[in-house]
Design an enzyme around this catalytic site. Sequence first.
Site, PDB file in Angstrom:
ATOM      1  N   LEU A 106     -40.739  32.889 -23.100  1.00 16.79           N
ATOM      2  CA  LEU A 106     -40.502  31.739 -23.966  1.00 16.79           C
ATOM      3  C   LEU A 106     -40.266  32.291 -25.365  1.00 16.79           C
ATOM      4  O   LEU A 106     -41.202  32.611 -26.083  1.00 16.79           O
ATOM      5  CB  LEU A 106     -41.714  30.806 -23.934  1.00 16.79           C
ATOM      6  CG  LEU A 106     -41.664  29.530 -24.772  1.00 16.79           C
ATOM      7  CD1 LEU A 106     -40.531  28.628 -24.321  1.00 16.79           C
ATOM      8  CD2 LEU A 106     -43.001  28.794 -24.670  1.00 16.79           C
ATOM      9  N   GLU A 107     -38.988  32.412 -25.736  1.00 16.28           N
ATOM     10  CA  GLU A 107     -38.650  33.193 -26.932  1.00 16.28           C
ATOM     11  C   GLU A 107     -38.124  32.324 -28.067  1.00 16.28           C
ATOM     12  O   GLU A 107     -37.187  31.542 -27.898  1.00 16.28           O
ATOM     13  CB  GLU A 107     -37.616  34.268 -26.569  1.00 16.28           C
ATOM     14  CG  GLU A 107     -37.311  35.215 -27.722  1.00 16.28           C
ATOM     15  CD  GLU A 107     -36.576  36.470 -27.286  1.00 16.28           C
ATOM     16  OE1 GLU A 107     -36.190  37.249 -28.173  1.00 16.28           O
ATOM     17  OE2 GLU A 107     -36.409  36.683 -26.071  1.00 16.28           O
ATOM     18  N   VAL A 108     -38.747  32.498 -29.235  1.00 15.31           N
ATOM     19  CA  VAL A 108     -38.339  31.901 -30.505  1.00 15.31           C
ATOM     20  C   VAL A 108     -38.065  30.398 -30.375  1.00 15.31           C
ATOM     21  O   VAL A 108     -36.932  29.931 -30.522  1.00 15.31           O
ATOM     22  CB  VAL A 108     -37.122  32.637 -31.111  1.00 15.31           C
ATOM     23  CG1 VAL A 108     -36.929  32.193 -32.564  1.00 15.31           C
ATOM     24  CG2 VAL A 108     -37.314  34.140 -31.075  1.00 15.31           C
TER      25      VAL A 108
END
Length: 274
Positions: free
Chosen positions: A168-170
């Site tokens: 779960l990125e940025v």
Amino acid sequence: MVHKSNRPTVHDIRAMKARGQKITMLYVTTPEEAAAADAAGIDMLSIEGRFFSPEMREAAGRCFVQVGLPYGGWGRFNGAHLATAEDYLRAAYHFMAMGGDSFYCAASLEIQKVLCDNHIPVVGHVGLIPSTITWTGWRAVGKTAAEARAVWDHVKRLEAIGCFGAELEVVPDRLGEFISRNTSLIMLGMGAGPGADAQYLFAEDVLGCTSGHRPRHAKVYRDFAAEYARLQQERINAFREFAADVQSGGYPEPRHNVPMPEAEFEAFLASLER
């Protein structure tokens, strides 16, 4: 070597989420980094397939290892790009035999589902996805209601096909917390706020190995860049001193040479005259 039965399993990682236990995760590229992570008590490691080997698995010790399967132009397996579900399945089984515990796959849902259907723990990717960055640009994803809903829908699709987790990125911290609380997936947060199931950083950022731009979510705990610069200057100094020694006759010294008895050398010269 840590026996496989003593390492965390998917069941154990899920139990950590159920208890609300914060999970630590690092991306590493060398056996030294993997061994340091194990000694420090890090829970999970992310290791790209091109770096993963029996030596890396042994160095990782009790860490749960997510192996990154090559995707598109980002890497090769057995000399070829992965394209079909069969390609990915073959690669996953290869790395599973080597000791991989779960497998990052950025391919299509159809390919991810084939892996899931074969009981392979699959980790997808939502939010800012580097392998498909052309669709979003390098920016936070999910700051609008429409984008947040798109991220949430992606998570639910991964959940539906049987994935184990997702990077779960940025994304906004509020969105990261909502998603983590409302999915069975293990949400591996990188710049997704404190509510994600895991906090995931690159070892090179933690160690301060690079200079220039660093992501907002990166935190530097040591200044390896300065140490590397110092070591590089020491290399230059040592090489310069070696060259000067050669020119001045300071190297080699008598202790560096192989001696030969005088009588044997005289006999050698005599043999040439004969």
